[in-house]
Design a protein around this motif. Structure first.
Motif, PDB file in Angstrom:
ATOM      1  N   SER A  25       0.818  -1.219   0.000  1.00  0.00           N
ATOM      2  CA  SER A  25       0.000   0.000   0.000  1.00  0.00           C
ATOM      3  C   SER A  25       0.848   1.263   0.000  1.00  0.00           C
ATOM      4  O   SER A  25       0.342   2.367  -0.245  1.00  0.00           O
ATOM      5  CB  SER A  25      -0.932   0.006   1.217  1.00  0.00           C
ATOM      6  N   GLU A  26       2.131   1.124   0.292  1.00  0.00           N
ATOM      7  CA  GLU A  26       3.048   2.262   0.320  1.00  0.00           C
ATOM      8  C   GLU A  26       4.449   1.756  -0.002  1.00  0.00           C
ATOM      9  O   GLU A  26       4.710   0.543   0.079  1.00  0.00           O
ATOM     10  CB  GLU A  26       3.029   2.905   1.712  1.00  0.00           C
TER      11      GLU A  26
ATOM     12  N   GLY B 196      12.599 -13.948  -0.173  1.00  0.00           N
ATOM     13  CA  GLY B 196      13.330 -12.731   0.143  1.00  0.00           C
ATOM     14  C   GLY B 196      12.692 -12.013   1.312  1.00  0.00           C
ATOM     15  O   GLY B 196      11.773 -12.521   1.951  1.00  0.00           O
ATOM     16  N   THR B 197      13.170 -10.805   1.590  1.00  0.00           N
ATOM     17  CA  THR B 197      12.685 -10.032   2.733  1.00  0.00           C
ATOM     18  C   THR B 197      12.324  -8.619   2.308  1.00  0.00           C
ATOM     19  O   THR B 197      12.785  -8.123   1.264  1.00  0.00           O
ATOM     20  CB  THR B 197      13.754  -9.969   3.841  1.00  0.00           C
ATOM     21  N   TRP B 198      11.504  -7.979   3.112  1.00  0.00           N
ATOM     22  CA  TRP B 198      11.176  -6.576   2.897  1.00  0.00           C
ATOM     23  C   TRP B 198      10.980  -5.914   4.259  1.00  0.00           C
ATOM     24  O   TRP B 198      10.735  -6.588   5.262  1.00  0.00           O
ATOM     25  CB  TRP B 198       9.932  -6.400   2.028  1.00  0.00           C
ATOM     26  N   THR B 199      11.099  -4.581   4.295  1.00  0.00           N
ATOM     27  CA  THR B 199      10.971  -3.826   5.542  1.00  0.00           C
ATOM     28  C   THR B 199       9.928  -2.727   5.370  1.00  0.00           C
ATOM     29  O   THR B 199       9.999  -1.940   4.425  1.00  0.00           O
ATOM     30  CB  THR B 199      12.322  -3.196   5.937  1.00  0.00           C
ATOM     31  N   GLY B 200       8.968  -2.706   6.275  1.00  0.00           N
ATOM     32  CA  GLY B 200       7.904  -1.710   6.222  1.00  0.00           C
ATOM     33  C   GLY B 200       6.837  -2.087   7.223  1.00  0.00           C
ATOM     34  O   GLY B 200       6.969  -3.074   7.964  1.00  0.00           O
ATOM     35  N   ALA B 201       5.764  -1.314   7.276  1.00  0.00           N
ATOM     36  CA  ALA B 201       4.655  -1.618   8.179  1.00  0.00           C
ATOM     37  C   ALA B 201       4.009  -2.934   7.762  1.00  0.00           C
ATOM     38  O   ALA B 201       3.689  -3.111   6.579  1.00  0.00           O
ATOM     39  CB  ALA B 201       3.629  -0.494   8.143  1.00  0.00           C
TER      40      ALA B 201
ATOM     41  N   ALA C 275       1.087  -4.053   7.903  1.00  0.00           N
ATOM     42  CA  ALA C 275      -0.218  -3.899   7.256  1.00  0.00           C
ATOM     43  C   ALA C 275      -0.105  -3.419   5.820  1.00  0.00           C
ATOM     44  O   ALA C 275      -1.101  -3.407   5.084  1.00  0.00           O
ATOM     45  CB  ALA C 275      -1.080  -2.935   8.064  1.00  0.00           C
ATOM     46  N   SER C 276       1.073  -2.992   5.406  1.00  0.00           N
ATOM     47  CA  SER C 276       1.212  -2.463   4.039  1.00  0.00           C
ATOM     48  C   SER C 276       1.240  -3.561   2.978  1.00  0.00           C
ATOM     49  O   SER C 276       1.061  -3.272   1.798  1.00  0.00           O
ATOM     50  CB  SER C 276       2.481  -1.604   3.936  1.00  0.00           C
ATOM     51  N   PHE C 277       1.470  -4.795   3.369  1.00  0.00           N
ATOM     52  CA  PHE C 277       1.511  -5.874   2.381  1.00  0.00           C
ATOM     53  C   PHE C 277       0.109  -6.155   1.864  1.00  0.00           C
ATOM     54  O   PHE C 277      -0.810  -6.473   2.621  1.00  0.00           O
ATOM     55  CB  PHE C 277       2.105  -7.137   2.997  1.00  0.00           C
ATOM     56  N   ARG C 278      -0.077  -6.033   0.544  1.00  0.00           N
ATOM     57  CA  ARG C 278      -1.388  -6.217  -0.085  1.00  0.00           C
ATOM     58  C   ARG C 278      -1.561  -7.608  -0.706  1.00  0.00           C
ATOM     59  O   ARG C 278      -2.675  -8.050  -0.933  1.00  0.00           O
ATOM     60  CB  ARG C 278      -1.599  -5.134  -1.147  1.00  0.00           C
ATOM     61  N   GLY C 279      -0.464  -8.268  -1.015  1.00  0.00           N
ATOM     62  CA  GLY C 279      -0.624  -9.602  -1.587  1.00  0.00           C
ATOM     63  C   GLY C 279       0.404  -9.930  -2.649  1.00  0.00           C
ATOM     64  O   GLY C 279       1.203  -9.082  -3.074  1.00  0.00           O
TER      65      GLY C 279
END
Length: 291
Positions: free
Chosen positions: A18-19, A268-273, A275-279
Motif C-alpha cells: 500500500s506504500e 526474500g525479505t522486505w521492511t515496512g509496516a 499492514a502495508s503488504f497487499r498480496g
C-alpha cells in the motif's frame, strides 16, 4: 527418447504494497537444469525496480540461483522470467535397474549409501505413514521395486484430492495422509517420506509442468513439485504423484534438493509496516512454440 518439444515458460510474480517499502536480498530459482533431456535455448529475467546488484551462483545441489539486492523503495516488486527450452520426453520409459535392485527390499552399495545419507533421512517419521508405505508391499511373493513405486504414485493421484495452495510451507506427511488432500508439494513430501521409510533414497524437485490443451493434468498455472527416487542402474527417476507421471513427460526440472525448503522458487525479505503488504500474484504459463 523422442525428438524435442520446444517449450516457453513464463513465470511472473508480483508483490504489492500500500506504500513504498524497502527490499532485502531476494533469491530466485527460475532457470531450468540443463541435462541430456533438456536444453536451454534462451533465458530472460526482468526485475522491477531494477536491482542494485544481480548475480548468479550454483548452490550445493548445483541449482542455478539468481540473487538480487535493492537500494530503491517501491510499492510493487515484479519478477518476470521467460525461458525457452528443448525438452526431450520419454513417454513410456523403461529403466535399466540393476538386477539386485529390481526387487524390494534391496541394499544400496557402500558408495551409493554414503552419498545418499541425506536422501534417506526422514524429517517427520510417523507410524501411520510407515503403515501406508508398507501396504504397497506384496505379501507371499516378491515385490517389484517399480511396481511398488508405480502403485504408490497412482494411489495418490486416484485417492487424494488435489488442492492448489498459495500459502507458504507444506503439510507434515502424516497430515497429508490424514487429510487425503493437498497441493503438489504436499504430495511430493508425503511420497518422499513414505519411500524413505522403506529405505529408498528420494529428493524434492521444484519446476514447471506443461499442460496440453484439454488435458486433465494438475499443477498448471503455477510452479510444480514432484520427487525423484534413486534406483541403481537407472539413477534419479522422476515420480509425479499429483498426476501419476513416471519419467519426465511434461516435467521441467528447475531445482532439486533433499527437502522442499531448499528448493523455493522465490524468497526474500522486505521492511515496512506489516499492514502495508497487499498480496502476491503468481502467474505461470508453459506453451509449445517453435525454437
Amino acid at each position: 527418447m523422442n525428438g524435442p518439444r520446444c517449450l516457453t515458460v513464463r513465470h511472473k510474480s508480483v508483490y504489492r504494497y500500500s506504500e513504498p517499502v524497502s527490499f532485502g536480498e531476494h533469491r530466485m530459482m527460475f532457470r531450468p537444469r540443463s541435462s541430456h533431456d533438456l536444453r536451454l535455448v534462451s533465458s530472460e529475467l526482468r526485475i522491477v525496480p531494477t536491482p542494485e546488484r544481480l548475480h548468479w551462483m550454483h548452490d550445493v545441489f548445483d541449482n542455478s540461483v539468481a540473487i538480487a539486492t535493492f537500494s530503491e523503495e517501491a510499492s510493487e516488486l515484479v519478477f518476470d522470467s521467460s525461458v525457452t527450452l528443448e525438452h526431450y520426453e520419454a513417454p513410456m520409459p523403461e529403466y535399466a535397474i540393476e538386477p539386485y535392485a529390481a526387487t524390494w527390499p534391496f541394499v544400496y552399495t557402500n558408495d551409493e549409501a554414503s552419498e545418499l545419507v541425506n536422501a534417506r533421512s526422514r524429517r517427520h517419521p510417523d507410524a501411520d505413514v510407515d503403515k501406508w508405505a508398507q501396504s504397497f508391499i506384496a505379501h507371499g511373493r516378491d515385490t517389484s521395486t517399480m511396481t511398488l513405486l508405480r502403485d504408490m504414485t497412482a494411489e495418490i493421484k486416484e485417492q487424494f484430492l488435489y488442492a492448489r495452495r498459495t500459502e507458504k510451507g507444506v503439510y507434515r506427511p502424516a497430515d497429508t495422509l490424514s487429510f487425503r488432500s493437498g497441493s503438489c508439494r504436499d504430495f511430493a513430501v508425503l511420497m518422499i517420506d513414505a519411500v524413505r521409510s522403506l529405505g529408498l533414497a528420494a529428493r524434492f524437485v521444484s519446476g514447471y509442468i506443461f499442460v496440453p490443451d484439454h488435458d486433465a493434468t494438475s499443477g498448471g498455472g503455477s510452479t510444480h513439485a514432484w520427487l525423484q527416487i534413486f534406483l541403481p542402474g537407472a539413477g534419479w527417476v522422476d515420480f509425479d504423484p499429483t498426476n501419476s507421471i513416471i519419467g519426465n513427460q511434461h516435467l521441467i526440472r528447475v531445482a532439486v534438493a533433499w527437502d522442499q525448503h531448499q528448493a523455493l522458487p522465490l524468497w526474500g525479505t522486505w521492511t515496512g509496516a506489516p499492514a502495508s503488504f497487499r498480496g502476491l500474484e503468481v502467474d505461470v504459463s508453459v506453451t509449445e512454440d517453435g525454437c
